[in-house]
Design a protein around this motif. Structure first.
Motif, short mmCIF file in Angstrom:
data_model
loop_
_atom_site.label_atom_id
_atom_site.label_comp_id
_atom_site.label_asym_id
_atom_site.label_seq_id
_atom_site.Cartn_x
_atom_site.Cartn_y
_atom_site.Cartn_z
N PRO A 283 -23.96 -62.80 -28.17
CA PRO A 283 -24.57 -61.62 -28.58
C PRO A 283 -23.61 -60.26 -28.59
CG PRO A 283 -26.87 -63.03 -28.44
CD PRO A 283 -25.53 -63.76 -27.70
N GLN A 284 -23.21 -60.63 -27.00
CA GLN A 284 -22.62 -59.03 -26.56
C GLN A 284 -21.35 -58.48 -27.19
OE1 GLN A 284 -21.03 -59.75 -22.23
NE2 GLN A 284 -21.98 -61.37 -22.43
N PHE A 285 -20.38 -60.27 -28.17
CA PHE A 285 -19.21 -59.51 -28.19
C PHE A 285 -19.15 -59.31 -29.90
CE2 PHE A 285 -18.75 -62.98 -25.27
CZ PHE A 285 -18.49 -62.64 -24.22
N SER A 286 -18.26 -58.53 -30.65
CA SER A 286 -18.33 -58.43 -31.91
C SER A 286 -17.35 -59.57 -32.04
CB SER A 286 -17.35 -56.54 -31.60
OG SER A 286 -17.69 -56.26 -30.61
N ASP B 4 -16.83 -66.84 -40.91
CA ASP B 4 -17.74 -65.22 -40.82
C ASP B 4 -19.57 -65.52 -41.30
OD1 ASP B 4 -18.77 -62.45 -40.43
OD2 ASP B 4 -16.99 -61.92 -41.53
N PRO B 5 -20.19 -65.56 -40.52
CA PRO B 5 -21.66 -66.22 -40.70
C PRO B 5 -22.77 -64.80 -41.26
CG PRO B 5 -21.46 -66.64 -38.35
CD PRO B 5 -20.00 -65.98 -39.04
N ARG B 6 -21.68 -63.07 -41.53
CA ARG B 6 -22.60 -62.17 -42.02
C ARG B 6 -22.31 -62.36 -43.20
NH1 ARG B 6 -18.52 -57.64 -38.77
NH2 ARG B 6 -17.69 -58.75 -40.38
N ARG B 7 -21.26 -63.08 -44.17
CA ARG B 7 -21.23 -63.11 -45.21
C ARG B 7 -22.52 -64.44 -45.51
NH1 ARG B 7 -15.44 -62.64 -46.95
NH2 ARG B 7 -16.21 -63.95 -48.25
N ALA B 8 -23.04 -64.05 -46.22
CA ALA B 8 -23.51 -65.15 -47.56
C ALA B 8 -22.57 -65.96 -48.11
CB ALA B 8 -24.53 -64.51 -48.40
N ASP B 9 -21.93 -65.89 -48.33
CA ASP B 9 -20.65 -67.00 -48.76
C ASP B 9 -19.33 -68.06 -48.20
OD1 ASP B 9 -19.23 -64.91 -48.83
OD2 ASP B 9 -18.46 -65.01 -50.43
N SER B 10 -19.76 -67.42 -47.09
CA SER B 10 -19.36 -67.62 -45.52
C SER B 10 -20.06 -69.31 -45.54
CB SER B 10 -19.43 -67.52 -44.17
OG SER B 10 -18.58 -67.83 -43.58
N PRO B 11 -18.29 -70.64 -45.31
CA PRO B 11 -18.38 -71.85 -44.71
C PRO B 11 -18.36 -71.72 -43.66
CG PRO B 11 -16.66 -71.37 -45.59
CD PRO B 11 -16.90 -69.88 -45.96
N CYS B 12 -19.10 -72.75 -42.72
CA CYS B 12 -19.17 -72.59 -41.76
C CYS B 12 -18.44 -73.66 -40.63
CB CYS B 12 -20.09 -73.02 -40.64
SG CYS B 12 -20.80 -74.58 -41.22
N TYR B 13 -17.77 -74.38 -39.79
CA TYR B 13 -16.91 -75.47 -39.09
C TYR B 13 -17.41 -76.71 -39.31
CZ TYR B 13 -14.19 -78.00 -35.90
OH TYR B 13 -13.30 -78.64 -35.22
N ARG B 14 -18.77 -76.50 -39.60
CA ARG B 14 -19.20 -77.89 -39.93
C ARG B 14 -18.85 -77.95 -41.45
NH1 ARG B 14 -21.75 -82.01 -36.67
NH2 ARG B 14 -22.47 -80.76 -35.10
N CYS B 15 -19.15 -77.32 -42.39
CA CYS B 15 -18.99 -77.29 -43.41
C CYS B 15 -16.73 -77.93 -44.36
CB CYS B 15 -18.96 -75.66 -44.45
SG CYS B 15 -20.40 -75.10 -44.76
N ALA C 61 -23.97 -71.67 -32.31
CA ALA C 61 -24.43 -70.12 -32.13
C ALA C 61 -23.51 -69.14 -32.54
CB ALA C 61 -23.65 -69.61 -30.40
N ALA C 62 -23.06 -69.25 -33.16
CA ALA C 62 -22.43 -68.05 -33.88
C ALA C 62 -23.02 -67.60 -35.85
CB ALA C 62 -20.18 -68.40 -34.30
N LEU C 63 -23.46 -69.17 -35.80
CA LEU C 63 -24.40 -68.62 -36.62
C LEU C 63 -25.84 -67.88 -36.78
CD1 LEU C 63 -23.65 -72.17 -38.81
CD2 LEU C 63 -23.46 -70.71 -39.79
N LYS C 64 -26.24 -68.74 -35.80
CA LYS C 64 -27.35 -68.10 -35.04
C LYS C 64 -27.02 -66.67 -34.63
CE LYS C 64 -31.18 -68.38 -32.14
NZ LYS C 64 -32.19 -69.28 -30.76
N HIS C 65 -26.66 -65.87 -34.35
CA HIS C 65 -26.02 -64.34 -33.94
C HIS C 65 -25.24 -63.72 -35.11
CE1 HIS C 65 -28.51 -65.53 -30.02
NE2 HIS C 65 -27.10 -66.40 -29.92
N ARG C 66 -24.49 -64.06 -35.72
CA ARG C 66 -23.90 -63.95 -36.75
C ARG C 66 -22.88 -63.13 -35.48
NH1 ARG C 66 -26.59 -63.10 -41.82
NH2 ARG C 66 -25.20 -60.50 -42.45
N ILE C 67 -21.74 -63.54 -35.52
CA ILE C 67 -20.64 -62.93 -35.12
C ILE C 67 -19.75 -64.15 -35.62
CG2 ILE C 67 -19.37 -63.00 -32.72
CD1 ILE C 67 -21.48 -61.58 -32.27
N PRO C 68 -18.33 -63.05 -35.97
CA PRO C 68 -17.30 -64.22 -37.06
C PRO C 68 -16.99 -64.29 -35.74
CG PRO C 68 -17.27 -61.06 -37.21
CD PRO C 68 -18.68 -61.64 -35.91
N TRP C 69 -15.92 -65.55 -36.62
CA TRP C 69 -14.67 -66.05 -35.55
C TRP C 69 -13.52 -66.02 -36.20
CZ3 TRP C 69 -14.14 -72.28 -33.75
CH2 TRP C 69 -15.90 -72.33 -35.38
#
Length: 249
Positions: A117-120, A162-173, A138-146
């Motif tokens: 959570p402390q990171f941008s 980018d978990p801040r975006r509703a349409d963003s896939p994740c690494y496991r996708c 962790a990024a999904l939970k805390h909505r941190i882009p990577w």
């Protein structure tokens, strides 16, 4: 920013896509870089030189002689030194304005859950799929882009999650089940400048995300074939049955 910083970062400030507000955002950012090997060695100098306010550098490895052709932030007299500490020394040589923190450790799930959570933003410069899966959750939970990248042999790729975006896939996708025995540089070799190409592109994506400039690679996978000097792009979409991001919906 003071007068010296205004001059130092003037070429960014002149860009209408960044301007003063974007540069201030960079100076106020705290970026986590996981892995100080080839990709991290290429991305890190541009993050530091561009005025990222704080950098936390994570790696549990030490500099070896075989690293030197591609991990160019580590000079020969640092063989045997912690990669995190060597990288921090290089950052401070480039830009004294940057606050640098080092973590000589593996980025495991418990630690990522605690500190993320402390990171941008996070730069994924590791070659360990289990670290990426832990980072993904962790990024999904805390909505941190990577910004995630990989390079091996003569092939490289990168994308943005980018978990801040509703349409963003994740690494496991994108990779539902990558096994730990995947190819890596120590087994398959790697063309030294390839990590420079891909790592520098990671820095580009990071600076764009942090300054809100341009269009990120979120939802797109960019690959580079060094044999033919060709880039290719594929669309990535969310998987409705994804075990990670579907659980966060």
């Amino acid at each position: 920013m003071n007068d010296e910083q205004l001059l130092r970062y003037s070429r960014h400030i002149f860009l209408p896509q960044i301007d003063i507000d974007g540069q201030l955002a960079l100076c106020d950012s705290h970026v986590l870089v996981i892995g100080l090997g080839g990709l991290g060695a290429a991305a890190l100098p541009y993050l530091a030189a561009s005025g990222i306010g704080q950098l936390t550098l994570v790696d549990d490895d030490h500099v070896e002689l075989s690293n030197l052709p591609r991990q160019i932030i580590h000079p020969q007299d640092r063989v045997g030194m912690s990669k995190a500490e060597s990288a921090a020394a290089t950052v401070m040589h480039l830009n004294h304005d940057v606050r640098v923190h080092t973590e000589i450790r593996r980025a495991d799930a418990a630690w990522l859950e605690q500190v993320l959570p402390q990171f941008s933003l996070v730069l994924d410069c590791t070659d360990e799929p289990q670290v990426r899966y832990a980072l993904n959750k962790a990024a999904l939970k805390h909505r941190i882009p990577w910004v995630s990248a990989a390079a091996v042999a003569m092939d490289g790729q990168l994308t943005v999650f980018d978990p801040r975006r509703a349409d963003s896939p994740c690494y496991r996708c994108l990779y539902p089940d990558v096994q730990p025995d995947q190819r890596n540089c120590s087994e398959s070799g790697v063309l030294s400048p390839l990590v420079g190409v891909i790592g520098t592109l990671q820095a580009v994506e990071a600076l764009k995300l942090l300054s809100a400039a341009g269009e990120s690679l979120c939802g797109r996978l960019l690959s580079f074939d060094a044999r033919a000097s060709r880039f290719h792009e594929w669309r990535i979409t969310r998987r409705p049955d994804c075990a990670d991001c579907a659980a966060q919906s």
